[in-house]
Design a protein around this motif. Structure first.
Motif, mmCIF file in Angstrom:
data_model
loop_
_atom_site.group_PDB
_atom_site.id
_atom_site.type_symbol
_atom_site.label_atom_id
_atom_site.label_comp_id
_atom_site.label_asym_id
_atom_site.label_seq_id
_atom_site.Cartn_x
_atom_site.Cartn_y
_atom_site.Cartn_z
ATOM 1 N N UNK A 134 125.457 99.843 -12.500
ATOM 2 C CA UNK A 134 124.010 100.016 -12.593
ATOM 3 C C UNK A 134 123.619 100.724 -13.892
ATOM 4 N N UNK A 135 124.504 101.544 -14.434
ATOM 5 C CA UNK A 135 124.219 102.160 -15.730
ATOM 6 C C UNK A 135 124.042 101.079 -16.796
ATOM 7 N N UNK A 155 121.854 111.519 -22.333
ATOM 8 C CA UNK A 155 123.208 112.074 -22.427
ATOM 9 C C UNK A 155 124.072 111.536 -21.302
ATOM 10 N N UNK A 156 125.379 111.486 -21.592
ATOM 11 C CA UNK A 156 126.352 110.888 -20.692
ATOM 12 C C UNK A 156 127.633 111.728 -20.726
ATOM 13 N N UNK A 179 128.551 111.119 -9.440
ATOM 14 C CA UNK A 179 128.508 110.930 -10.885
ATOM 15 C C UNK A 179 129.489 109.824 -11.280
ATOM 16 N N UNK A 180 129.249 109.212 -12.427
ATOM 17 C CA UNK A 180 130.217 108.294 -13.018
ATOM 18 C C UNK A 180 129.911 108.181 -14.508
ATOM 19 N N UNK A 181 130.873 107.698 -15.275
ATOM 20 C CA UNK A 181 130.646 107.598 -16.713
ATOM 21 C C UNK A 181 131.570 106.602 -17.376
ATOM 22 N N UNK A 182 131.083 105.988 -18.451
ATOM 23 C CA UNK A 182 131.885 105.042 -19.216
ATOM 24 C C UNK A 182 132.736 105.731 -20.268
ATOM 25 N N UNK A 187 130.596 103.769 -24.134
ATOM 26 C CA UNK A 187 129.139 103.820 -24.123
ATOM 27 C C UNK A 187 128.578 103.399 -25.474
ATOM 28 N N UNK A 188 129.213 103.830 -26.536
ATOM 29 C CA UNK A 188 128.760 103.437 -27.874
ATOM 30 C C UNK A 188 128.843 101.912 -28.035
ATOM 31 N N UNK A 189 129.938 101.336 -27.568
ATOM 32 C CA UNK A 189 130.094 99.878 -27.644
ATOM 33 C C UNK A 189 129.057 99.175 -26.788
ATOM 34 N N UNK A 190 128.837 99.694 -25.578
ATOM 35 C CA UNK A 190 127.860 99.102 -24.662
ATOM 36 C C UNK A 190 126.465 99.098 -25.270
ATOM 37 N N UNK A 191 126.047 100.235 -25.820
ATOM 38 C CA UNK A 191 124.712 100.328 -26.416
ATOM 39 C C UNK A 191 124.565 99.376 -27.600
#
Length: 226
Positions: A134-135, A155-156, A179-182, A187-191
């Motif tokens: 979902x993120x 922020x992540x 909580x969860x995180x890439x 995250x940089x690649x995703x954005x």
């Protein structure tokens, strides 16, 4: 259990937890207010240089509206829409914010806006409560909601992890926090894949206290433009 049902249970857990600890959470976040405001100020520099133009900003996870929603609402040229999953948090925000702020309770994944609606979207300590799939979805939606040149400030977690949960976070007795995180690199690649241009990519370490134990938690702060 299907993924959709599991995600729904996660949201219900988070809503119950934040409703339960809303007052405690507001006090607990005080040490992070300076860093939140410092990044918000950096984002607003470009807005301040064009004060003659009305700006529309969405905040995801506004909590009690302190301190960031308050700052945004204090700018006459900014129209603020703010969302939080917790009804208690929204009620607290209503007590602290002017009536001009459009407060929307509920899961951020249920929000619907037209393409190119906002000049900026702010999401501090909020998107990482969503399951990782979902993120990805909400970030794509944010990109669509932004006007060309619009900015995302969020922020992540610096490190990646599939999921983490705590049924008694900050002394809570209802629901559970998730909580969860890439992770910073993914995250940089995703954005970038979505189409964002990253302007700020920094790591700041928060000292968090829970159940009498202090620990350092690293967050990746991102300012990106469409």
């Amino acid at each position: 259990m299907s993924e959709a049902v599991d995600n729904h249970h996660i949201k219900e857990d988070i809503k119950k937890a934040y409703d339960d600890i809303a007052e405690v959470y507001l006090d607990w976040t005080q040490p992070s207010h300076e860093i939140r405001l410092s990044y918000l100020d950096r984002m607003l520099l470009s807005f301040d240089s064009a004060k003659g133009n009305s700006q529309s900003i969405l905040e995801l996870g506004c909590g009690a509206g302190v301190p960031c929603t308050q700052l945004l609402a204090s700018r006459e040229y900014i129209s603020v829409t703010a969302n939080d999953i917790s009804n208690t948090q929204i009620a607290m925000a209503k007590e602290r914010l002017p009536h001009s702020v459009n407060l929307i309770p509920g899961d951020m994944m249920e929000l619907k806006f037209e393409s190119g609606h906002f000049d900026a979207v702010v999401a501090m300590y909020s998107i990482f409560h969503l399951p990782r799939d979902e993120q990805t979805t909400i970030l794509r939606r944010i990109f669509d909601w932004l006007k060309p040149g619009g900015r995302l400030l969020a922020n992540f977690p610096e490190t990646g992890f599939a999921s983490s949960s705590d049924q008694s976070w900050l002394g809570g007795t209802k629901g559970a926090m998730h909580w969860s995180g890439w992770g910073r690199s993914e995250m940089r690649t995703l954005l970038a894949d979505i189409g964002f241009e990253i302007e700020i990519d920094e790591v700041v370490v928060d000292c968090e206290k829970d159940k009498g134990v202090s620990r350092n938690v690293a967050f990746n702060w991102i300012l990106a433009s469409k």
